[in-house]
Motif scaffolding. Structure first.
Motif, PDB file in Angstrom:
ATOM      1  N   ASP A   8     -38.399  63.891  46.685  1.00  0.00           N
ATOM      2  CA  ASP A   8     -39.856  64.018  46.652  1.00  0.00           C
ATOM      3  C   ASP A   8     -40.271  65.487  46.621  1.00  0.00           C
ATOM      4  OD1 ASP A   8     -40.290  61.279  46.662  1.00  0.00           O
ATOM      5  OD2 ASP A   8     -40.530  61.178  48.844  1.00  0.00           O
ATOM      6  N   PHE A   9     -39.627  66.289  47.436  1.00  0.00           N
ATOM      7  CA  PHE A   9     -39.933  67.723  47.468  1.00  0.00           C
ATOM      8  C   PHE A   9     -39.654  68.358  46.111  1.00  0.00           C
ATOM      9  CE2 PHE A   9     -38.455  72.097  47.917  1.00  0.00           C
ATOM     10  CZ  PHE A   9     -39.594  72.681  48.458  1.00  0.00           C
ATOM     11  N   MET A  10     -38.487  68.075  45.549  1.00  0.00           N
ATOM     12  CA  MET A  10     -38.128  68.668  44.257  1.00  0.00           C
ATOM     13  C   MET A  10     -39.074  68.191  43.155  1.00  0.00           C
ATOM     14  SD  MET A  10     -35.833  70.898  44.592  1.00  0.00           S
ATOM     15  CE  MET A  10     -35.470  71.149  42.851  1.00  0.00           C
ATOM     16  N   GLN A  13     -42.101  70.287  43.311  1.00  0.00           N
ATOM     17  CA  GLN A  13     -41.854  71.637  42.809  1.00  0.00           C
ATOM     18  C   GLN A  13     -41.786  71.646  41.287  1.00  0.00           C
ATOM     19  OE1 GLN A  13     -41.828  74.375  44.885  1.00  0.00           O
ATOM     20  NE2 GLN A  13     -42.469  72.759  46.269  1.00  0.00           N
ATOM     21  N   ILE A  14     -41.128  70.660  40.724  1.00  0.00           N
ATOM     22  CA  ILE A  14     -40.997  70.556  39.268  1.00  0.00           C
ATOM     23  C   ILE A  14     -42.372  70.350  38.641  1.00  0.00           C
ATOM     24  CG2 ILE A  14     -40.123  69.032  37.440  1.00  0.00           C
ATOM     25  CD1 ILE A  14     -37.593  68.699  39.313  1.00  0.00           C
ATOM     26  N   ASN A  15     -43.164  69.485  39.259  1.00  0.00           N
ATOM     27  CA  ASN A  15     -44.513  69.217  38.770  1.00  0.00           C
ATOM     28  C   ASN A  15     -45.395  70.457  38.857  1.00  0.00           C
ATOM     29  OD1 ASN A  15     -45.907  67.134  37.604  1.00  0.00           O
ATOM     30  ND2 ASN A  15     -45.880  65.865  39.419  1.00  0.00           N
ATOM     31  N   ALA A  16     -45.244  71.217  39.919  1.00  0.00           N
ATOM     32  CA  ALA A  16     -46.096  72.382  40.155  1.00  0.00           C
ATOM     33  C   ALA A  16     -45.757  73.561  39.247  1.00  0.00           C
ATOM     34  CB  ALA A  16     -45.990  72.818  41.614  1.00  0.00           C
ATOM     35  N   ASP A  17     -44.502  73.653  38.812  1.00  0.00           N
ATOM     36  CA  ASP A  17     -44.075  74.823  38.048  1.00  0.00           C
ATOM     37  C   ASP A  17     -43.121  74.409  36.928  1.00  0.00           C
ATOM     38  OD1 ASP A  17     -43.282  77.285  37.096  1.00  0.00           O
ATOM     39  OD2 ASP A  17     -42.728  78.089  39.060  1.00  0.00           O
ATOM     40  N   PRO A  18     -43.649  74.028  35.779  1.00  0.00           N
ATOM     41  CA  PRO A  18     -42.802  73.600  34.662  1.00  0.00           C
ATOM     42  C   PRO A  18     -41.808  74.673  34.208  1.00  0.00           C
ATOM     43  CG  PRO A  18     -45.080  72.998  34.253  1.00  0.00           C
ATOM     44  CD  PRO A  18     -45.065  73.875  35.468  1.00  0.00           C
ATOM     45  N   HIS A  19     -42.178  75.952  34.328  1.00  0.00           N
ATOM     46  CA  HIS A  19     -41.258  77.022  33.950  1.00  0.00           C
ATOM     47  C   HIS A  19     -40.026  76.997  34.858  1.00  0.00           C
ATOM     48  CE1 HIS A  19     -39.877  80.832  32.364  1.00  0.00           C
ATOM     49  NE2 HIS A  19     -39.748  81.266  33.598  1.00  0.00           N
ATOM     50  N   ALA A  21     -38.896  74.392  36.382  1.00  0.00           N
ATOM     51  CA  ALA A  21     -38.143  73.194  36.017  1.00  0.00           C
ATOM     52  C   ALA A  21     -37.253  73.453  34.806  1.00  0.00           C
ATOM     53  CB  ALA A  21     -39.104  72.040  35.741  1.00  0.00           C
ATOM     54  N   ALA A  22     -37.798  74.128  33.808  1.00  0.00           N
ATOM     55  CA  ALA A  22     -37.020  74.428  32.598  1.00  0.00           C
ATOM     56  C   ALA A  22     -35.853  75.362  32.903  1.00  0.00           C
ATOM     57  CB  ALA A  22     -37.925  75.041  31.542  1.00  0.00           C
ATOM     58  N   ALA A  38     -27.197  64.753  36.930  1.00  0.00           N
ATOM     59  CA  ALA A  38     -27.793  63.436  37.148  1.00  0.00           C
ATOM     60  C   ALA A  38     -28.848  63.486  38.249  1.00  0.00           C
ATOM     61  CB  ALA A  38     -26.712  62.422  37.502  1.00  0.00           C
ATOM     62  N   ILE A  39     -28.575  64.225  39.316  1.00  0.00           N
ATOM     63  CA  ILE A  39     -29.537  64.365  40.406  1.00  0.00           C
ATOM     64  C   ILE A  39     -30.806  65.043  39.904  1.00  0.00           C
ATOM     65  CG2 ILE A  39     -29.992  65.565  42.590  1.00  0.00           C
ATOM     66  CD1 ILE A  39     -26.958  65.092  43.206  1.00  0.00           C
ATOM     67  N   LEU A  40     -30.653  66.135  39.172  1.00  0.00           N
ATOM     68  CA  LEU A  40     -31.819  66.859  38.671  1.00  0.00           C
ATOM     69  C   LEU A  40     -32.626  65.996  37.711  1.00  0.00           C
ATOM     70  CD1 LEU A  40     -33.587  69.340  38.514  1.00  0.00           C
ATOM     71  CD2 LEU A  40     -32.036  70.246  36.768  1.00  0.00           C
ATOM     72  N   LEU A  41     -31.963  65.268  36.840  1.00  0.00           N
ATOM     73  CA  LEU A  41     -32.683  64.401  35.909  1.00  0.00           C
ATOM     74  C   LEU A  41     -33.439  63.304  36.655  1.00  0.00           C
ATOM     75  CD1 LEU A  41     -30.111  64.149  32.996  1.00  0.00           C
ATOM     76  CD2 LEU A  41     -32.223  65.495  33.090  1.00  0.00           C
ATOM     77  N   ARG A  42     -32.862  62.781  37.731  1.00  0.00           N
ATOM     78  CA  ARG A  42     -33.564  61.800  38.560  1.00  0.00           C
ATOM     79  C   ARG A  42     -34.820  62.420  39.166  1.00  0.00           C
ATOM     80  NH1 ARG A  42     -29.922  60.703  42.825  1.00  0.00           N
ATOM     81  NH2 ARG A  42     -30.984  62.309  44.008  1.00  0.00           N
ATOM     82  N   GLN A  43     -34.693  63.636  39.658  1.00  0.00           N
ATOM     83  CA  GLN A  43     -35.839  64.324  40.262  1.00  0.00           C
ATOM     84  C   GLN A  43     -36.908  64.633  39.220  1.00  0.00           C
ATOM     85  OE1 GLN A  43     -33.597  67.533  41.942  1.00  0.00           O
ATOM     86  NE2 GLN A  43     -33.230  66.450  43.864  1.00  0.00           N
ATOM     87  N   MET A  44     -36.486  65.031  38.039  1.00  0.00           N
ATOM     88  CA  MET A  44     -37.447  65.325  36.969  1.00  0.00           C
ATOM     89  C   MET A  44     -38.154  64.051  36.526  1.00  0.00           C
ATOM     90  SD  MET A  44     -35.465  68.227  34.780  1.00  0.00           S
ATOM     91  CE  MET A  44     -36.890  69.064  34.102  1.00  0.00           C
TER      92      MET A  44
END
Length: 65
Positions: A8-10, A13-19, A21-22, A38-44
């Motif tokens: 949820d936290f990640m 963070q990904i939602n707040a700052d797309p740069h 995330a990229a 796989a973990i990062l893709l789940r979070q994204m």
């Protein structure tokens, strides 16, 4: 205080700052292993579900047009 998961936290963070995330995705693809990716893709995926009317599949469809 209500606790939340790391995913949820990640996602926030990904939602707040797309740069961020990229950059994170590039770094994990370059130096991470399959499990970390796989973990990062789940979070994204969780992050993008929070954006009204947007999905990974919709983005891919629009790119092909």
């Amino acid at each position: 205080m209500k606790s939340r998961t790391h995913d949820d936290f990640m996602a926030e963070q990904i939602n707040a700052d797309p740069h961020y995330a990229a950059e994170l995705l590039s770094e994990v693809r370059r130096n991470g292993d399959a499990a970390e990716l796989a973990i990062l893709l789940r979070q994204m995926s969780r992050a993008f579900r929070q954006v009204e009317g947007w999905s990974l599949s919709e983005k891919a469809r629009n790119r092909r047009r």
